[in-house]
Design a protein around this motif. Sequence first.
Motif, mmCIF file in Angstrom:
data_model
loop_
_atom_site.group_PDB
_atom_site.id
_atom_site.type_symbol
_atom_site.label_atom_id
_atom_site.label_comp_id
_atom_site.label_asym_id
_atom_site.label_seq_id
_atom_site.Cartn_x
_atom_site.Cartn_y
_atom_site.Cartn_z
ATOM 1 N N UNK A 60 0.821 -0.952 -0.028
ATOM 2 C CA UNK A 60 0.141 -0.116 0.010
ATOM 3 C C UNK A 60 0.862 1.130 0.066
ATOM 4 N N UNK A 61 1.978 1.051 0.445
ATOM 5 C CA UNK A 61 2.860 2.380 0.733
ATOM 6 C C UNK A 61 2.402 3.323 1.527
ATOM 7 N N UNK A 62 1.558 2.665 2.562
ATOM 8 C CA UNK A 62 1.083 3.726 3.614
ATOM 9 C C UNK A 62 0.476 2.523 4.816
ATOM 10 N N UNK A 63 0.915 3.022 6.004
ATOM 11 C CA UNK A 63 0.252 2.573 6.982
ATOM 12 C C UNK A 63 0.300 3.150 8.436
ATOM 13 N N UNK A 64 -0.276 2.443 9.344
ATOM 14 C CA UNK A 64 -0.237 2.973 10.859
ATOM 15 C C UNK A 64 1.060 2.697 11.633
ATOM 16 N N UNK A 65 1.241 2.988 12.766
ATOM 17 C CA UNK A 65 2.138 2.619 13.609
ATOM 18 C C UNK A 65 2.589 1.044 13.299
ATOM 19 N N UNK A 66 1.541 0.283 13.663
ATOM 20 C CA UNK A 66 1.607 -1.121 13.573
ATOM 21 C C UNK A 66 2.442 -1.697 12.312
ATOM 22 N N UNK A 67 1.803 -1.230 11.419
ATOM 23 C CA UNK A 67 1.964 -1.767 9.923
ATOM 24 C C UNK A 67 3.462 -1.324 9.563
ATOM 25 N N UNK A 68 3.793 0.013 9.863
ATOM 26 C CA UNK A 68 5.267 0.567 9.498
ATOM 27 C C UNK A 68 6.097 -0.402 10.377
ATOM 28 N N UNK A 69 5.904 -0.530 11.649
ATOM 29 C CA UNK A 69 7.002 -1.210 12.821
ATOM 30 C C UNK A 69 7.078 -2.558 12.099
ATOM 31 N N UNK A 70 6.117 -3.493 11.678
ATOM 32 C CA UNK A 70 6.471 -4.530 11.338
ATOM 33 C C UNK A 70 7.181 -4.746 10.090
ATOM 34 N N UNK A 71 7.025 -3.707 9.148
ATOM 35 C CA UNK A 71 7.726 -3.615 7.968
ATOM 36 C C UNK A 71 9.103 -3.351 8.235
ATOM 37 N N UNK A 72 9.316 -2.467 9.085
ATOM 38 C CA UNK A 72 10.560 -2.120 9.731
ATOM 39 C C UNK A 72 11.454 -3.446 10.075
#
Lengths: 313, 546
Positions: free
Chosen positions: B216-228
């Motif tokens: 998606x190229x976008x997320x809330x904190x939990x999505x971004x953190x998981x990708x990190x």
Amino acid sequence: MKRLLKRLREIRNNTRRMLTMNQRNLHYIYPYNHRRYFPIADNKLLTKEVLQDAAVAVPDTLLTYDAFYALRTLEEELCAYSDFVIKPARGSGGGGIVVITRKTGDTWYSAGGTAYNVDKIKRHITDIIFGVYSFGLSDVAIIEQRIDQHPFMCELSPLGLADVRLIVHKHEPVLCMCRIPTQASDGKANLHQGALGIGIDIDSGLTSHAIFKDKQVTHHPDTGIELIGNTIPYWDQVIAMSRAAAEHVPLKYLGIDIAIGTETPLLLEINVRPGLQIQNANQIGMRPGLEALRYQTGQTNSQANSWKPDHEA
Amino acid sequence: MNKVDTTPPVQAASSRTRSYAYFGLMVALLLSAWGIMFYKLYVLDYPLAGLIPSVSYRVDLNIDTTGHGDDIKVSTYLPKTDHRQFIFSEENSSGNFNFAINNDTLNRQAIWTADNVQGRQSIRYSYSVESKHVQYSIPDDMPIPKVYSDELVPYLLAEEGIQVDDSLIAQTLAQLFPDTTPTVLEAVTTIHRHLQDNFENRNFSGFTDALTTLKLGEASCNGKSRLFIALARKLNLPARLVGGLILKQGSKRTSHQWVEVYIAGHWVPFDTINDHFADIPSNYLTLYYGDLVLFKHTTNVNFNYSFTMVKRLVPKREALELLDHSSLNVFNLYTIFEQVGISQNLLKIILMIPLGALVVVIFRNVIGMETFGTFLPALIAAAARETGLIWGLIGFVLIILISALVRKMLDWLHLLHSPKMAIMLSTVVIVMMTMTVLGVQFQLFELAHVTLFPIAILAITAERFAIIETEQGTLKAFRITFTTLIVIAACYAVMDSLFLQSMILAFPELLLVVIALNLWLGKWIGMRLSEFIRFRKLIFAKEAQA
């Protein structure tokens, strides 16, 4: 700029003429009125007793009640009188005062027209004895002669007994005003309860300014009578009486309240913490007058201590 | 007109002695206060910097459930004290629920259970937090290690939602690091910047896994953190999810997630929502480690929760410890008082009351505001620490009005003074109790603390209110109530000042200065501000007075 400076100087000078609360307490009440002698002023019975020797006229005390059991005899003692005033000896601000003006059959009627039978009077006296009007202290109820107000004062103050308040420092009257009950003050002659305050010139007894609820007025708000430019009756006697009373108590900064009777002025009470509103009533600050008496040899507490009232055990 | 000297001349001799005594006392008080302070600072080496207070938060977790006759189980994670955050004054009040804490090496799980629950049940868990801002610096030439010890291995593996082994992750890494294998610093910097700059922040509370975020190229904190985490783990950097709260005055439901990467023996924090690189602000509260769910509960119980946070200033703990250990502890009040069970918090309130009283004196004698009682405002302000200012004022007004009403009714019965006052006292107690019960019932926990108000003084105040109401009118009584409220607020502001609190705790001798100030005010004869208004016509008169 120059004008502004001049104005500021004017304001500063005006400010220095005013007696303020902090100054009154620190420079006048504390040094000149010893706490030990406060009861002379706070207890109206004691005031009368002390002033008896001074040949100062006070309203006659008809009866006193200081205990509940004494009320048994009230009915027979009181039935002879058709007009009188019931007062708490240690009341303040005119609380608990009932003025009875006439009697029809077994019923007395107050100035306001309220009917009082013996039981109602007994109840009121019980309240006084139990200290309802004197901050919880037990008290004495005084039944005293009702003052017949001088006709001129009746005209000026038809809604109740007016009095003259004099600030007396070192036996000298400094400032005086006449206090007149209004509808707003509920018959009481207390400025903060909404009575009229009229400044009086000490030398002539002529009324000069009047204030009602912090506003300058020239006429009585209820009756429309002109207030300014009248002369208070028996003025010289009023001044002489205030001096005589002051000389007889060991208190050197006093508020003395005097009513004007038909034949003579009568001293009502003395106050050891007189208020400052009298300055507004006269439109003048009190300090120049007080300071003119600086070199007068009025006793201060240290000297006055030798004085002892008889009542002090 | 010359400068006015109103001292009566006959009194000159005694008044001279008195003024010498007065100034002597004043100088003695000031000198001893400064002397003790100087001694502490220069001889005992008090750490002045440490006296500057730090921020603390009181966190209330409120959970609501509604039972339908079945058992209810609710669990959540509670914060642990560690190198960065200090958790204290924990309180559980959960009514019918049994409360247990399940501790493992990383997390602390609170579990509330209740059988056959009928109707609405509330759980409330409170704790105080003091946390620090921590910043890490990563050495720029450190290579990514090849092997880690066993306990770190789980932090390299794929999880549900953290799809480390998916080809898309490998592809992304190939794009981010096209040429060589990066150093640790290059790796975390590139991943952090990529997520922070190229991914939109979305305010969405649902679960987003690493791949979805990537697509998606976008997320809330939990999505971004998981990708990190997925990207870091793929590069052989142990990483884990952290769940917590961003502390801020107010009430909220949202929790926050961020990432920690294991670098050179430290778990280094990264937040790609608020752009914190190897850095964690002081208002981040860690609740749990790992990809976990903050709340678990039995279904169908109408589960609802919120966090309420109140910001407070407290003296720095380190400073207090240092003071405890400094020699010559006769100067250190806390240790002495703690020995007899008086907490530092209580001591602080006691020490602040004279300062509040000074504020009242200024309001009465310099400004000229009438208040109920000489020190009532200071005492109410001290008690209002627990309720907060607004609820304190509301509670005060309610107690006074209701009690004054009762007093008016008693008046009608014609009672003697002392029994009447005793009834007033009972009334105040009953009103307080009722307010506390209602406060808890309606979730107004601040109001519930009115029980700490000075009961006897309130009874006397209600009596004064009733007397003034009778003698000087309702308007006057309400006017004095209003000015009293203003003075309470002013006392509260002064007594709540962290700076003054820390100063007076560290230097109780400042009370001598307060006494000296009162000595000065005790001789102050200036015009009160209110008197400028009272005598305005005379003061601002154009022509001079007669």
